[in-house]
Design an enzyme around this catalytic site. Structure first.
Site, PDB file in Angstrom:
ATOM      1  N   LYS A 132       0.871  -1.264  -0.299  1.00 35.40           N
ATOM      2  CA  LYS A 132       0.072   0.009  -0.506  1.00 35.40           C
ATOM      3  C   LYS A 132       0.770   1.331   0.475  1.00 35.40           C
ATOM      4  CE  LYS A 132      -3.736  -3.078   2.217  1.00 35.40           C
ATOM      5  NZ  LYS A 132      -4.670  -3.427   3.235  1.00 35.40           N
ATOM      6  N   GLN A 172      -5.039  -1.619   9.511  1.00 39.47           N
ATOM      7  CA  GLN A 172      -4.788  -2.957   8.752  1.00 39.47           C
ATOM      8  C   GLN A 172      -5.158  -4.157   9.392  1.00 39.47           C
ATOM      9  OE1 GLN A 172      -3.349  -3.839   5.540  1.00 39.47           O
ATOM     10  NE2 GLN A 172      -3.595  -6.109   6.320  1.00 39.47           N
ATOM     11  N   ASP A 193     -11.910   2.128   3.090  1.00 28.92           N
ATOM     12  CA  ASP A 193     -11.687   0.388   2.727  1.00 28.92           C
ATOM     13  C   ASP A 193     -13.410   0.319   2.955  1.00 28.92           C
ATOM     14  OD1 ASP A 193      -9.042  -0.991   2.845  1.00 28.92           O
ATOM     15  OD2 ASP A 193      -9.274  -0.917   5.607  1.00 28.92           O
TER      16      ASP A 193
HETATM   17  C1  BQF Z   1      -0.940  -9.653  -5.667  1.00 27.39           C
HETATM   18  C2  BQF Z   1      -6.153  -9.272   2.360  1.00 27.39           C
HETATM   19  C3  BQF Z   1      -6.373 -11.441   3.566  1.00 27.39           C
HETATM   20  C4  BQF Z   1      -6.911 -10.469   4.612  1.00 27.39           C
HETATM   21  C5  BQF Z   1      -6.358  -9.282   4.729  1.00 27.39           C
HETATM   22  C6  BQF Z   1      -1.343  -8.253  -4.943  1.00 27.39           C
HETATM   23  C7  BQF Z   1      -1.928  -7.665  -2.276  1.00 27.39           C
HETATM   24  C8  BQF Z   1      -2.382  -9.122  -2.736  1.00 27.39           C
HETATM   25  C9  BQF Z   1      -1.687 -10.139  -3.464  1.00 27.39           C
HETATM   26  C10 BQF Z   1      -2.436  -7.328  -1.157  1.00 27.39           C
HETATM   27  C11 BQF Z   1      -4.944  -8.578   1.398  1.00 27.39           C
HETATM   28  C12 BQF Z   1      -4.435  -9.141   0.661  1.00 27.39           C
HETATM   29  C13 BQF Z   1      -4.670  -7.111   0.918  1.00 27.39           C
HETATM   30  C14 BQF Z   1      -1.456  -9.555  -4.548  1.00 27.39           C
HETATM   31  C15 BQF Z   1      -3.745  -6.444   0.563  1.00 27.39           C
HETATM   32  C16 BQF Z   1      -4.855  -8.269  -0.805  1.00 27.39           C
HETATM   33  O1  BQF Z   1      -0.456  -9.477  -6.454  1.00 27.39           O
HETATM   34  O2  BQF Z   1      -1.756 -10.851  -6.176  1.00 27.39           O
HETATM   35  C17 BQF Z   1      -1.504  -7.211  -3.757  1.00 27.39           C
HETATM   36  O3  BQF Z   1      -1.382  -6.251  -1.235  1.00 27.39           O
HETATM   37  N1  BQF Z   1      -3.677  -6.850  -0.390  1.00 27.39           N
HETATM   38  C18 BQF Z   1      -4.769  -7.064   2.923  1.00 27.39           C
HETATM   39  O4  BQF Z   1      -4.521  -5.392   3.418  1.00 27.39           O
HETATM   40  O5  BQF Z   1      -5.316  -7.711   3.675  1.00 27.39           O
HETATM   41  C19 BQF Z   1      -5.425  -8.535   3.200  1.00 27.39           C
HETATM   42  C20 BQF Z   1      -5.929 -10.918   2.456  1.00 27.39           C
END
Ligand code: BQF
Length: 284
Positions: free
Chosen positions: A52, A96, A119
């Site tokens: 992020k 987060q 969000d």
């Molecule tokens: C990619 C998330 C579960 C629980 C809380 C790029 C992200 C992930 C994968 C990423 C996720 C999942 C995020 C890829 C943010 C997605 O290249 O496939 C980016 O950073 N995510 C989150 O903030 O909290 C989570 C999944």
């Protein structure tokens, strides 16, 4: 072999458009800012927060990072949120998730000003989404919608099946598909005849959180398959909720993991932050 839906490419385009918009705002003296709050040491959360912050940089959005220890008291986090609510340089507040178990997530979400809730988890924004009159869309469902749209499929009148009913993905995803006139079914762990229901889907969204949960026999020939799952396998590699290799032979279009929905989630967060900056500067 199905069309591969390239979330990396689509997210890059959205981030480039966002970056242009931010530069134009900066010309007018408006600098969009995002506060990113991480509590504790969860390795996955650390990666997400870093993704992020990197995206903020690429979009010329100012990011304010806050890293708090695992044993932070709920009251202390509430106080930080209150400070960020009052800070004019902060247009978006991202706490987060998941939070440590001793902190009540709902209490924290409720404390974030709805205007800064990039969000879209605050009850005010959840309610607005249900009505269809919203400022922000939750990032992951918004990313899924953009990926579905990138295939050119018309959602109206189609059978849409969402597997998973979380507040963050499943429920809002179903609502967005409904707003676009999809005929929407939400499935979950208590659903009977799950394979049969999934097989009816023209658009199938998997947000289960279980590796290769959706197998080829659960997918209709020619369906569009969106895989929200981010599961880490024993070898450290990321794996979706869909058995990609088998399903790709049957469906019309499919998102990969990694490189599908994940990068879109980040891009949509950037978009929401710019929207928040505009709203707070009475430009929207
Ligand atoms: C990619 C998330 C579960 C629980 C809380 C790029 C992200 C992930 C994968 C990423 C996720 C999942 C995020 C890829 C943010 C997605 O290249 O496939 C980016 O950073 N995510 C989150 O903030 O909290 C989570 C999944």
């Amino acid at each position: 072999m199905a069309q591969l839906i390239d979330g990396k490419a689509v997210s890059k385009q959205i981030k480039e458009e966002t970056a242009k918009e931010v530069l134009a705002l900066r010309e007018q003296g408006i600098v969009p800012g995002l506060a990113v709050v991480l509590v504790g040491e969860d390795p996955a959360s650390k990666v997400y927060v870093s993704n992020k912050q990197k995206a903020c940089k690429a979009c010329h959005i100012e990011s304010f990072g806050y890293v708090l220890p695992e044993d932070t008291k709920e009251e202390e986090l509430l106080q930080l949120v209150e400070t960020l609510n009052r800070d004019d340089k902060v247009n978006g507040i991202l706490v987060q998730l998941p939070l440590p178990k001793h902190i009540d997530e709902n209490k924290i979400i409720n404390a974030i000003s709805p205007k800064k809730d990039v969000d879209a988890f605050h009850p005010v924004n959840v309610g607005k989404i249900m009505i269809g009159d919203y400022d922000f869309l939750p990032c992951t469902p918004a990313g899924c919608m953009a990926l579905i749209d990138s295939t050119g499929v018309d959602i109206s009148g189609k059978r849409c099946v969402v597997i998973g009913r979380s507040n963050i993905v499943g429920k809002p995803m179903a609502m967005l598909l409904l707003h676009r006139n999809g005929t929407v079914t939400i499935c979950h762990s208590k659903t009977k005849n799950l394979p049969e229901i999934c097989r009816q889907a023209d658009i199938l969204v998997a947000a289960v959180g279980r590796e290769k949960f959706v197998t080829a026999d659960m997918v209709k020939e020619g369906a569009v398959v969106i895989d929200v799952g981010i599961n880490r396998m024993e070898n450290g590699k990321l794996c979706g909720d869909v058995d990609f290799d088998a399903v790709k032979e049957k469906c019309a279009a499919i998102t990969p993991v990694p490189g599908g929905v994940g990068p879109m989630t980040i891009a949509m967060l950037m978009k929401n932050t710019v929207t928040a900056a505009k709203i707070q500067n009475s430009m929207k």
